[in-house]
Design an enzyme around this catalytic site. Structure first.
Site, mmCIF file in Angstrom:
data_model
loop_
_atom_site.group_PDB
_atom_site.id
_atom_site.type_symbol
_atom_site.label_atom_id
_atom_site.label_comp_id
_atom_site.label_asym_id
_atom_site.label_seq_id
_atom_site.Cartn_x
_atom_site.Cartn_y
_atom_site.Cartn_z
ATOM 1 N N ARG A 13 -2.302 -14.712 5.092
ATOM 2 C CA ARG A 13 -2.199 -14.005 3.814
ATOM 3 C C ARG A 13 -3.454 -14.256 3.002
ATOM 4 O O ARG A 13 -3.806 -15.398 2.714
ATOM 5 C CB ARG A 13 -0.971 -14.501 3.056
ATOM 6 C CG ARG A 13 -0.573 -13.537 1.958
ATOM 7 C CD ARG A 13 0.876 -13.680 1.627
ATOM 8 N NE ARG A 13 1.096 -14.873 0.832
ATOM 9 C CZ ARG A 13 1.844 -14.894 -0.259
ATOM 10 N NH1 ARG A 13 2.452 -13.810 -0.670
ATOM 11 N NH2 ARG A 13 2.014 -15.997 -0.927
ATOM 12 N N THR A 65 -5.781 -11.057 -2.435
ATOM 13 C CA THR A 65 -5.018 -9.802 -2.490
ATOM 14 C C THR A 65 -3.537 -10.021 -2.180
ATOM 15 O O THR A 65 -2.717 -9.143 -2.432
ATOM 16 C CB THR A 65 -5.560 -8.809 -1.438
ATOM 17 O OG1 THR A 65 -5.354 -9.393 -0.146
ATOM 18 C CG2 THR A 65 -7.031 -8.533 -1.625
ATOM 19 N N ASP A 90 10.255 -25.119 7.632
ATOM 20 C CA ASP A 90 9.129 -24.398 8.233
ATOM 21 C C ASP A 90 9.344 -24.340 9.760
ATOM 22 O O ASP A 90 9.270 -25.362 10.436
ATOM 23 C CB ASP A 90 7.801 -25.091 7.892
ATOM 24 C CG ASP A 90 6.612 -24.268 8.337
ATOM 25 O OD1 ASP A 90 6.528 -23.920 9.541
ATOM 26 O OD2 ASP A 90 5.767 -23.939 7.488
ATOM 27 N N ASP A 142 6.304 -25.768 11.780
ATOM 28 C CA ASP A 142 6.219 -27.225 11.736
ATOM 29 C C ASP A 142 7.326 -27.881 12.559
ATOM 30 O O ASP A 142 7.097 -28.856 13.265
ATOM 31 C CB ASP A 142 6.334 -27.727 10.279
ATOM 32 C CG ASP A 142 5.056 -27.483 9.493
ATOM 33 O OD1 ASP A 142 4.029 -27.128 10.120
ATOM 34 O OD2 ASP A 142 5.086 -27.650 8.262
HETATM 35 N N1 URA Z 1 8.515 -19.386 7.206
HETATM 36 C C1 URA Z 1 9.229 -20.445 7.608
HETATM 37 O O1 URA Z 1 8.893 -21.065 8.605
HETATM 38 N N2 URA Z 1 10.293 -20.813 6.892
HETATM 39 C C2 URA Z 1 10.711 -20.165 5.794
HETATM 40 O O2 URA Z 1 11.715 -20.540 5.193
HETATM 41 C C3 URA Z 1 9.954 -19.041 5.384
HETATM 42 C C4 URA Z 1 8.846 -18.674 6.105
#
Ligand code: URA
Length: 207
Positions: free
Chosen positions: A103, A107, A199, A202
């Site tokens: 991202r 922008t 995430d 992760d």
């Molecule tokens: N990406 C992720 O890995 N977890 C989220 O909650 C949102 C985007």
């Protein structure tokens, strides 16, 4: 909402609950991403077309059915990678085309940093694989890329979506079916799905 499918399969619910648990370690988490990728793809591919073929069994000649379309798997880097193996077990001849997006801070629009698609499309159906449909920005950009490439049919296969992500993808591309294990409550101010699972990148890669 039309073209949005939330799985009601008990195995999907059970495995997703294990994934959400913050005590689930990366090895188990990766296993679950792979398994859920396969289970959801099984549901998402229910309407693929087949062609009738004639084959010889050890006893006689009979008719069977082969998949008609050439399938492309399009994992969105990096968290979509974990879903590929499970789906590939079901469709070993599928092509895998990676798309990487980041991202732009200025922008706030997704920018492709990895896209090696050849000029002409080599597949007729694409399954976009991304565990988390959060803001929907990457999913919309990926569908844009695949439509520009000339793919006739595109489906999105994810694990968890926010209502905001669904609204954005469905609003931009209502023809793209969205297959999910769960639709969660909301996106928080950091762009995480709540209750979610944290995430997904992760947690798979131990980072
Ligand atoms: N990406 C992720 O890995 N977890 C989220 O909650 C949102 C985007």
């Amino acid at each position: 909402m039309e073209n949005v499918f939330e799985s009601s399969h008990p195995l999907v619910k059970h495995k997703l609950t294990r994934m959400r648990d913050k005590n689930t370690k990366p090895k188990k988490f990766r296993e679950l991403v792979r398994e859920l990728g396969a289970l959801l793809t099984y549901e998402a591919t229910m309407d693929l077309e087949t062609t009738t073929v004639s084959i010889e069994t050890p006893l006689t000649t009979t008719r069977g059915e082969n998949l008609k379309d050439k399938i492309g798997l399009v994992p969105i880097l990096r968290s979509g990678l974990g879903m590929v193996e499970g789906v590939w077990e079901l469709m070993p001849s599928a092509e895998v085309w990676h798309i990487g997006l980041y991202r732009d801070e200025r922008t706030l629009k997704p920018v492709a940093y990895y896209n090696r698609l050849p000029v002409a499309p080599t597949v007729s159906v694409c399954l976009i694989l991304d565990p988390m449909l959060a803001t929907g920005g990457s999913a919309v950009a990926t569908v844009d890329i695949l439509k520009n490439w000339g793919v006739a049919r595109i489906k999105f296969v994810g694990l968890i979506a926010s209502p905001e992500g669904i609204a954005r993808l469905h609003g931009a591309h209502p023809d793209v079916p969205i297959h999910l294990a769960a639709i969660d409550d909301h996106l928080n101010e950091h762009g995480y799905i709540v209750p979610g699972l944290g995430d997904a990148g992760d947690r798979q890669f131990g980072t």
